[in-house]
Design a protein around this motif. Structure first.
Motif, PDB file in Angstrom:
ATOM      1  N   SER B 151      66.934  72.463 101.192  1.00 38.82           N
ATOM      2  CA  SER B 151      66.719  71.113 100.694  1.00 38.82           C
ATOM      3  C   SER B 151      65.339  70.600 101.121  1.00 38.82           C
ATOM      4  CB  SER B 151      67.835  70.213 101.239  1.00 38.82           C
ATOM      5  OG  SER B 151      67.522  68.869 101.046  1.00 38.82           O
ATOM      6  N   ASN B 152      64.981  70.842 102.369  1.00 37.30           N
ATOM      7  CA  ASN B 152      63.691  70.357 102.870  1.00 37.30           C
ATOM      8  C   ASN B 152      62.514  71.006 102.157  1.00 37.30           C
ATOM      9  OD1 ASN B 152      64.805  68.578 104.670  1.00 37.30           O
ATOM     10  ND2 ASN B 152      64.759  69.984 106.410  1.00 37.30           N
ATOM     11  N   MET B 153      62.614  72.311 101.911  1.00 36.10           N
ATOM     12  CA  MET B 153      61.488  72.967 101.231  1.00 36.10           C
ATOM     13  C   MET B 153      61.400  72.516  99.775  1.00 36.10           C
ATOM     14  SD  MET B 153      58.793  74.732 101.382  1.00 36.10           S
ATOM     15  CE  MET B 153      58.601  75.764 102.828  1.00 36.10           C
ATOM     16  N   THR B 154      62.534  72.284  99.165  1.00 30.23           N
ATOM     17  CA  THR B 154      62.522  71.805  97.777  1.00 30.23           C
ATOM     18  C   THR B 154      61.891  70.413  97.713  1.00 30.23           C
ATOM     19  OG1 THR B 154      64.530  73.086  97.432  1.00 30.23           O
ATOM     20  CG2 THR B 154      63.979  71.507  95.734  1.00 30.23           C
ATOM     21  N   ALA B 155      62.225  69.600  98.711  1.00 28.78           N
ATOM     22  CA  ALA B 155      61.616  68.269  98.762  1.00 28.78           C
ATOM     23  C   ALA B 155      60.104  68.374  99.000  1.00 28.78           C
ATOM     24  CB  ALA B 155      62.268  67.429  99.856  1.00 28.78           C
ATOM     25  N   ALA B 156      59.708  69.376  99.790  1.00 31.96           N
ATOM     26  CA  ALA B 156      58.272  69.550 100.056  1.00 31.96           C
ATOM     27  C   ALA B 156      57.510  69.853  98.774  1.00 31.96           C
ATOM     28  CB  ALA B 156      58.057  70.662 101.074  1.00 31.96           C
ATOM     29  N   MET B 157      58.157  70.553  97.844  1.00 36.94           N
ATOM     30  CA  MET B 157      57.508  70.847  96.560  1.00 36.94           C
ATOM     31  C   MET B 157      57.181  69.538  95.840  1.00 36.94           C
ATOM     32  SD  MET B 157      59.956  73.979  95.322  1.00 36.94           S
ATOM     33  CE  MET B 157      60.454  75.190  96.556  1.00 36.94           C
ATOM     34  N   VAL B 158      58.120  68.606  95.917  1.00 39.21           N
ATOM     35  CA  VAL B 158      57.914  67.294  95.308  1.00 39.21           C
ATOM     36  C   VAL B 158      56.799  66.556  96.045  1.00 39.21           C
ATOM     37  CG1 VAL B 158      58.966  65.022  94.978  1.00 39.21           C
ATOM     38  CG2 VAL B 158      60.286  67.103  94.485  1.00 39.21           C
ATOM     39  N   LYS B 159      56.924  66.542  97.353  1.00 37.21           N
ATOM     40  CA  LYS B 159      56.004  65.773  98.177  1.00 37.21           C
ATOM     41  C   LYS B 159      54.546  66.187  97.942  1.00 37.21           C
ATOM     42  CE  LYS B 159      55.114  65.091 102.967  1.00 37.21           C
ATOM     43  NZ  LYS B 159      55.416  65.733 104.235  1.00 37.21           N
ATOM     44  N   TYR B 160      54.329  67.475  97.844  1.00 36.41           N
ATOM     45  CA  TYR B 160      52.954  67.954  97.699  1.00 36.41           C
ATOM     46  C   TYR B 160      52.420  67.888  96.265  1.00 36.41           C
ATOM     47  CZ  TYR B 160      52.091  69.616 102.443  1.00 36.41           C
ATOM     48  OH  TYR B 160      51.847  69.685 103.785  1.00 36.41           O
ATOM     49  N   PHE B 161      53.317  67.984  95.279  1.00 33.03           N
ATOM     50  CA  PHE B 161      52.799  68.169  93.920  1.00 33.03           C
ATOM     51  C   PHE B 161      53.148  67.081  92.908  1.00 33.03           C
ATOM     52  CE2 PHE B 161      52.992  72.618  95.537  1.00 33.03           C
ATOM     53  CZ  PHE B 161      51.620  72.839  95.533  1.00 33.03           C
ATOM     54  N   ALA B 162      54.307  66.465  93.067  1.00 34.65           N
ATOM     55  CA  ALA B 162      54.761  65.579  91.981  1.00 34.65           C
ATOM     56  C   ALA B 162      53.799  64.422  91.762  1.00 34.65           C
ATOM     57  CB  ALA B 162      56.155  65.055  92.313  1.00 34.65           C
ATOM     58  N   LYS B 163      53.487  64.203  90.499  1.00 38.64           N
ATOM     59  CA  LYS B 163      52.595  63.081  90.160  1.00 38.64           C
ATOM     60  C   LYS B 163      53.100  62.445  88.878  1.00 38.64           C
ATOM     61  CE  LYS B 163      48.246  64.413  92.173  1.00 38.64           C
ATOM     62  NZ  LYS B 163      48.653  65.745  92.671  1.00 38.64           N
ATOM     63  N   LYS B 164      52.922  61.150  88.790  1.00 36.06           N
ATOM     64  CA  LYS B 164      53.254  60.491  87.533  1.00 36.06           C
ATOM     65  C   LYS B 164      52.009  60.582  86.666  1.00 36.06           C
ATOM     66  CE  LYS B 164      56.070  56.558  86.156  1.00 36.06           C
ATOM     67  NZ  LYS B 164      57.266  57.344  85.881  1.00 36.06           N
ATOM     68  N   GLN B 255      61.428  57.909  94.717  1.00 33.59           N
ATOM     69  CA  GLN B 255      60.570  57.052  95.546  1.00 33.59           C
ATOM     70  C   GLN B 255      59.112  57.175  95.154  1.00 33.59           C
ATOM     71  OE1 GLN B 255      61.154  58.250  99.606  1.00 33.59           O
ATOM     72  NE2 GLN B 255      63.344  57.796  99.516  1.00 33.59           N
ATOM     73  N   MET B 256      58.664  58.406  94.950  1.00 32.30           N
ATOM     74  CA  MET B 256      57.234  58.640  94.712  1.00 32.30           C
ATOM     75  C   MET B 256      56.819  58.296  93.295  1.00 32.30           C
ATOM     76  SD  MET B 256      56.630  62.241  96.728  1.00 32.30           S
ATOM     77  CE  MET B 256      55.248  62.662  95.691  1.00 32.30           C
ATOM     78  N   CYS B 257      57.637  58.678  92.327  1.00 28.87           N
ATOM     79  CA  CYS B 257      57.195  58.582  90.931  1.00 28.87           C
ATOM     80  C   CYS B 257      58.169  57.806  90.041  1.00 28.87           C
ATOM     81  CB  CYS B 257      56.995  59.978  90.349  1.00 28.87           C
ATOM     82  SG  CYS B 257      55.945  61.032  91.320  1.00 28.87           S
ATOM     83  N   GLU B 258      59.155  57.204  90.661  1.00 26.52           N
ATOM     84  CA  GLU B 258      60.149  56.442  89.911  1.00 26.52           C
ATOM     85  C   GLU B 258      60.825  57.254  88.814  1.00 26.52           C
ATOM     86  OE1 GLU B 258      57.373  53.431  89.016  1.00 26.52           O
ATOM     87  OE2 GLU B 258      58.280  52.012  90.413  1.00 26.52           O
ATOM     88  N   VAL B 259      61.133  58.463  89.137  1.00 23.86           N
ATOM     89  CA  VAL B 259      61.945  59.261  88.215  1.00 23.86           C
ATOM     90  C   VAL B 259      63.405  59.065  88.643  1.00 23.86           C
ATOM     91  CG1 VAL B 259      62.462  61.592  87.370  1.00 23.86           C
ATOM     92  CG2 VAL B 259      60.126  61.004  88.038  1.00 23.86           C
ATOM     93  N   PRO B 260      64.232  58.475  87.778  1.00 22.88           N
ATOM     94  CA  PRO B 260      65.619  58.265  88.182  1.00 22.88           C
ATOM     95  C   PRO B 260      66.340  59.608  88.340  1.00 22.88           C
ATOM     96  CG  PRO B 260      65.341  57.778  85.856  1.00 22.88           C
ATOM     97  CD  PRO B 260      63.966  58.062  86.398  1.00 22.88           C
TER      98      PRO B 260
END
Lengths: 447, 457
Positions: B151-164, B255-260
C-alpha cells in the motif's frame, strides 16, 4: 565479458589464462549491486537451524522469522521443533521502549510449552540498533528454567553470511562440553558442516558405521543437543563444506585438542578421499580394510550406472555459482567424471585460498567470479554457451529464462547429492535437465 | 510436526508462532515491480533483499530483480546516506532502469535515514541522470505487514507522479490490490471489455509471468508507465480494490488532485465481482458486453450444479485481509460456513467486516486480525472444519488435522498456477469453484467405502 562487469568489480572477475591470477574476494558488496548474497543473520540461522530439538527464537520484526521458516528441508529423524517459526514480532513500541521484556516472556512461554533441550535466541539488525541485551535475558531465563539459552549475535549488518557462520559457531561452542563422554569409542568422529538436506547425513553416517567408526554427534544436520554436548569426546572432527562450521572445529581444537580434517562428500573422488583420510587418521588395520571394501563395493555399483549418462553428456558445458566455494571443487570434478566441461565457476563467499585452488583446477578460459549478480551471470552463461547452470534459488529462473538446464546444489535439492549414491543422483539430475525435451521448444538462442 | 499444538487457547502477548503475514519491504518490492522499467531498491542490509528476492522467486518462479544498499556496521552507525549515493551511481551506471523505487527496512528506519533529503541531494549532485526517476517509501518492518508495504509503495507512485494535468477526463484509475499478475491481467481484461479507458497501477502482469524467450531481461515488458502515473491525477475516478492494500493510494490522489474514489472489496467471488462491474457501470455509464454477462452466468451455473457439495461445509480461511474478506463472502454465498478466519495483518476493520459478512450464517465466528497460524490451528482443533483455505503454510495444519486444503493467497511456494490463472472476476470465481470442489470431492472419493464409491458425483 567486461561490458556487463561493474568497473568496481573487475577485480572480482578473472578469466583463466588472461594474465596472472588475481582475484579480489571477501569484499563488502558494492551498494546498488543486485547481489546474490545474504546477511549475518542468514548465515547463523542456516547453520543452527537443523538442530531439531532446540528452540529457535528470532528476536526481531516478523520478516526475519518468516523468510527462514522451514525453508531448507533439513530432515530430522525424530523431533521437528526446528521447523516452527517462533518470533517476538517486534512492533513499533518495542523498538522505542526496548524488547527485552517481550523476549523474556516469549522465551519462558516457549520453554514451558515445547520443553526444548536448549534454546537459541537470534539477534536481528534492529535488536543490534535498539541495544536489547539478549545475553542478559538468556542468562536470566537459563537460570529460571534450567534450559541452556544461547544468544546468537547475528545482527544482519555486521558483515556477510560468513560472519554469520562464525556467530553460529560461537553459539555452538557453548553447547559442547557438558555431556558424559564415558564409553565413547577410540574410533569416533563428529560430522560437522552437513545439514542433512534430502537425508544426506544418513548416507554418510551409514558409511562410518560400515567402517567401524562411531559418530558421536552430527553438527548440525539432524543434530541433537545431547549429542552435541558430548562432541568433545570424539577423537576427530570431520568438517564438510567451505567453512560454515570450520570456526567451530578450530575452537574445539583449541579448547579440547580435537584435530579436524576438511572433506567433501560430493563426487566420487572426494567422497572416497574423505573416507580414506578418516580411516588413515585412526591407523587401524580393520578400519582401513572396511573402508576399502566399502568404497570398492560402492564404486562397482556406481560406475556402470554412470556410463550411460556419460555417453550422452560428454562435451556439454557447465557453469557453477554456489554459496561456498568448497562445493565448487567437488562439482568441477564431478562434471569431469561425466565428461563435461566447467566454463564458469563462482561463489558468494569464497576466500583467497578457495579461489587459488579453483584457479589451479579449472581449464584455461574458465571464468572465475566472486559475489556476482544476475546481469553478469546471464552474460557469462550466454558467452560460454552453457548447457547447465548449478546454483541456488535465485539462479534457477535465470537459467530457465535463458533456456538452459539447472541443478540446485544449494539447499533446495530434493535428492541426496552426497556420497556415492549422490553422484548417481547428480548425474541423473544433470541428465534430466540437460537432455530435457523442453529445450526443443525454446526460441532459437540469440547469436 | 504440529502434533504439539494444544487445544486449549491461552492469551499470548509476546510471541508469534507460525505467522500469517510478513514484513513491509517485500510488499513494497512487489509493488515496485509493477512499474515499467523499474528497479526496486532495498535500503538496508543485504539479507533483507536476498530474502525478499528468494521468497518472491519461489512464489513466482521468475527472476526477481532488486538492488540493496548493502549496509555494514559503519552505515548503521553513521547513517546510510553514502550507501544510497553509491547505490544510485551503481544502479544507473550498470542496470540503467528508468526508475528506482527505494523502500526502507527496519534498520534504515530506526537509524533515521532521511530519504527525501538524500534523494534530493543526489538529484542536485547529478547522481540521478536527467530523465530518470527515484521514488521512495518508508516501510519499517515493525509496522503493519507486507500488505502495508504494498500500500505504501503504491501511494508513493501517486505522491511522486500524480498531477492534475487535464490529460483525459474519461479515464478511470484502478488500483488492483496485492494480487497476482494473473489477477491484474484479468482486471484489465474486464475493464477493457467494458470499453473503458483505464490506468491500472501497479501492474505486475508481463513482469512476473513473462514468457520464455531464451534471454534474460532485467525489465520485462510489463508495468505501469510513468506517463500513465502522471495522468492518474486527471482521471475521473479511482476504483481501489481492497481496503488494506489500495485505499492509501486513492485517498492520496483525492487529496493531491481531487480525484474522487471508491473503495471496493477485491472482486473475488460472485458478489464482489458484481459490485466491481456495477461500480464500472455507475462511474462510466457503460454497460457490460454480453460476454461478461455470459461469464457470470457460467459461474452461477456451476454454483447451482454443485451446490449440494458446498452446502453447510465448515471452512477455515487465512491470509491477507483483502483476499480473506472477499473469499469469506464467496463462501457464505456458496452456502458454506466460514467458522475460523485469520489474517496476520493488524487492523480492526477486518474483524468488523468479516463479522458483518458471516452474520446470520455462523453464530460465533472466530475472527482475528493480527493473528497467527498457531491460533488458527487451535481453533480448528476445537471446532474441526471440512476445508482449509490459505497460503502454502496451511499445509502443516492440513496434514496434522487431515483437512482438504486449497492454496490461495501469498505466498504459494509449492505449487504453480497462482500467477497464471486469476482468482478475481467471474473467471477467477470459476477457478476457485473448481479448486474447492476438487478438494472436497477428492476427499469424498478417498474416504468412501467401496459400497459408497460412486462414478457420477
Amino acid at each position: 565479458m567486461n561490458g556487463v562487469v561493474l568497473k568496481e568489480r573487475t577485480g572480482q572477475v578473472y578469466e583463466k589464462g588472461a594474465g596472472p591470477f588475481k582475484l579480489q574476494c571477501n569484499l563488502d558488496s558494492l551498494p546498488g549491486a543486485v547481489s546474490q548474497r545474504a546477511c549475518v543473520f542468514c548465515g547463523s540461522r542456516v547453520v543452527l537451524y537443523p538442530i531439531t530439538d532446540a528452540l529457535h527464537l528470532i528476536h526481531g520484526p516478523i520478516g526475519c522469522a518468516v523468510y527462514t521458516w522451514d525453508i531448507r528441508g533439513a530432515l530430522s529423524s525424530d523431533r521437528e521443533l526446528h521447523r516452527f517459526s517462533f518470533s517476538t514480532d517486534l512492533r513499533e513500541k518495542d523498538v522505542i521502549f526496548g524488547g527485552e521484556k517481550k523476549l523474556e516472556a516469549a522465551l519462558l512461554e516457549l520453554i514451558e510449552r515445547y520443553n526444548p533441550e536448549a534454546a537459541f535466541v537470534y539477534s536481528t539488525c534492529i535488536v543490534g540498533i535498539i541495544g536489547d541485551d539478549i545475553g542478559a535475558v538468556c542468562k536470566r531465563v537459563s537460570k529460571k528454567t534450567g534450559i541452556k539459552c544461547i544468544p546468537v549475535q547475528s545482527e544482519g549488518f555486521k558483515g556477510n553470511k560468513r560472519a554469520g557462520y562464525e556467530a553460529a559457531c560461537r553459539a555452538l561452542i557453548n553447547l559442547i562440553g557438558d555431556g558424559d563422554i564415558e564409553g565413547i569409542s577410540p574410533f569416533s568422529v563428529n560430522i560437522l558442516g552437513d545439514f542433512n538436506l534430502a537425508g544426506e547425513i544418513w548416507i554418510i553416517k551409514d558409511y562410518y558405521r560400515r567402517m567401524g567408526i562411531e559418530v558421536v554427534s552430527t553438527i548440525t544436520g539432524d543434530g541433537r543437543v545431547k549429542d552435541i554436548s558430548r562432541a568433545h569426546g570424539a577423537k576427530l572432527n570431520v568438517v564438510q563444506c567451505s567453512g560454515a562450521t570450520l570456526a567451530l572445529a578450530k575452537m574445539m581444537k583449541e579448547k579440547y585438542g580435537i584435530p579436524y580434517i576438511r572433506v567433501s562428500y560430493f563426487g566420487v573422488d572426494d567422497m572416497a578421499d574423505a573416507l580414506y583420510r578418516v580411516a588413515d587418521f585412526f591407523k587401524d588395520r580393520q578400519i582401513m580394510e572396511n573402508t576399502k571394501a566399502l568404497i570398492n563395493d560402492e564404486l562397482n555399483k556406481l560406475y556402470p550406472a554412470l556410463k550411460e549418462f556419460r555417453r550422452e553428456l560428454a562435451g556439454k558445458r557447465a557453469a557453477i555459482y554456489v554459496g561456498g566455494a568448497f562445493k565448487a571443487f567437488s562439482l568441477i570434478k564431478a562434471f569431469r567424471l561425466l565428461g563435461m566441461k566447467v566454463v564458469l565457476v563462482g561463489s558468494q563467499t569464497g576466500t583467497k585460498e578457495d579461489y587459488e585452488e579453483l584457479e589451479a583446477i579449472t581449464d584455461p578460459g574458465t571464468i572465475i567470479v566472486d559475489d556476482s549478480n544476475p546481469l553478469e551471470l546471464s552474460e557469462f552463461l550466454k558467452e560460454k554457451k552453457v548447457d547447465i547452470f548449478v546454483g541456488g534459488v535465485k539462479e534457477r529462473p535465470i537459467a530457465y529464462k535463458l533456456g538452459i538446464g539447472f541443478c540446485d546444489h544449494n539447499h533446495e535439492r530434493k535428492e541426496a547429492l552426497e556420497g556415492f549414491i549422490g553422484m548417481y543422483n547428480f548425474a541423473k539430475e544433470v541428465y534430466s535437465t540437460v537432455m530435457s525435451p523442453v529445450w526443443r521448444f525454446v526460441p532459437r538462442k540469440e547469436g | 510436526m504440529l502434533n504439539m499444538t494444544p487445544k486449549e487457547i491461552f492469551e499470548r502477548k509476546a510471541l508469534r508462532i507460525n505467522p500469517a503475514k510478513t514484513c513491509q519491504p517485500i510488499g513494497a518490492l512487489y509493488a515496485s515491480l509493477g512499474i515499467h522499467n523499474c528497479l526496486p531498491h532495498s535500503h538496508g542490509s543485504q539479507g533483507c533483499c536476498a530474502y525478499h528476492r528468494s521468497h518472491l522467486t519461489r512464489h513466482y518462479k521468475e527472476p526477481i530483480m532488486a538492488s540493496t544498499s548493502s549496509f555494514t556496521e559503519g552505515s548503521s552507525v553513521f547513517g546510510g546516506g553514502a550507501n544510497l549515493r553509491q547505490a544510485l551511481k551503481t544502479i544507473f551506471q550498470v542496470y540503467d532502469p528508468e526508475i528506482v523505487a527505494v523502500h526502507t527496512t527496519c534498520l534504515s528506519e530506526t537509524i533515521g535515514d532521511d530519504l527525501p533529503s538524500l534523494i534530493k541531494k543526489a538529484r542536485e549532485d547529478g547522481i540521478i541522470p536527467e530523465g530518470k526517476f527515484v521514488i521512495h517509501t518508508n516501510t519499517p518492518s515493525y509496522v503493519g505487514s507486507h500488505v502495508t508495504g504494498f500500500s505504501n509503495m503504491t501511494a508513493a507512485m501517486v505522491k511522486y507522479f500524480a498531477k492534475k494535468n487535464g490529460a483525459s477526463k474519461d479515464t478511470i484509475n484502478v488500483v488492483p490490490g496485492y494480487v497476482e499478475p494473473s489477477d491484474m491481467r484479468e482486471i484489465k481484461r474486464l475493464v477493457g471489455q467494458m470499453g473503458i479507458k483505464y490506468i491500472l497501477f501497479p501492474d505486475t502482469s508481463d513482469v512476473l509471468d513473462s514468457p520464455q524467450r531464451a534471454r534474460f531481461s532485467m525489465y520485462p515488458k510489463g508495468g505501469v508507465k510513468i506517463e500513465d502515473l502522471k495522468d492518474t491525477g486527471s482521471s475521473k475516478i479511482t476504483l481501489s480494490l481492497g481496503k488494506f492494500a489500495s485505499e492509501g493510494a486513492a485517498t492520496l490522489l483525492d487529496q493531491m488532485c481531487e480525484v474522487p474514489y471508491k473503495v471496493l472489496d477485491l472482486p473475488i467471488g460472485i458478489a464482489a465481482t458484481d459490485r466491481f462491474i456495477e461500480a464500472l457501470i455507475e462511474v462510466t455509464g457503460k454497460e457490460p458486453p454480453e460476454s461478461i454477462t455470459d461469464e457470470r452466468g457460467r459461474v452461477v451455473d456451476i454454483m447451482t450444479d454443485m451446490l449440494q457439495y458446498f452446502h453447510g461445509k465448515k471452512v477455515a480461511v487465512f491470509g491477507d485481509p483483502d483476499q480473506v474478506i472477499s473469499m469469506t463472502e464467496f463462501l457464505v454465498h456458496l452456502g458454506m460456513k466460514p467458522v475460523h478466519i485469520v489474517t496476520g495483518t493488524p487492523g480492526k476493520y477486518f474483524e468488523r467486516r468479516i463479522k458483518e459478512i458471516v452474520k446470520g450464517v455462523v453464530d460465533n465466528p472466530n475472527v482475528k486480525a493480527f493473528g497467527d497460524l498457531f491460533l488458527l490451528h487451535q481453533w480448528i482443533k476445537n471446532e474441526p472444519v471440512d476445508l482449509l483455505i490459505g497460503n502454502t503454510y496451511g499445509k502443516y495444519i492440513a496434514r496434522a488435522e487431515d483437512i482438504p486444503f486449497v492454496r490461495f493467497g501469498f505466498p504459494i511456494l509449492d505449487r504453480i498456477g497462482h500467477s497464471y490463472f486469476p482468482t478475481v472476476g467471474y473467471r477467477g470465481a470459476m477457478r476457485l469453484l473448481e479448486k474447492m470442489l476438487d478438494a472436497l470431492l477428492d476427499r469424498q472419493d478417498r474416504d468412501a467405502p467401496d459400497s459408497k464409491f460412486e462414478l457420477v458425483m
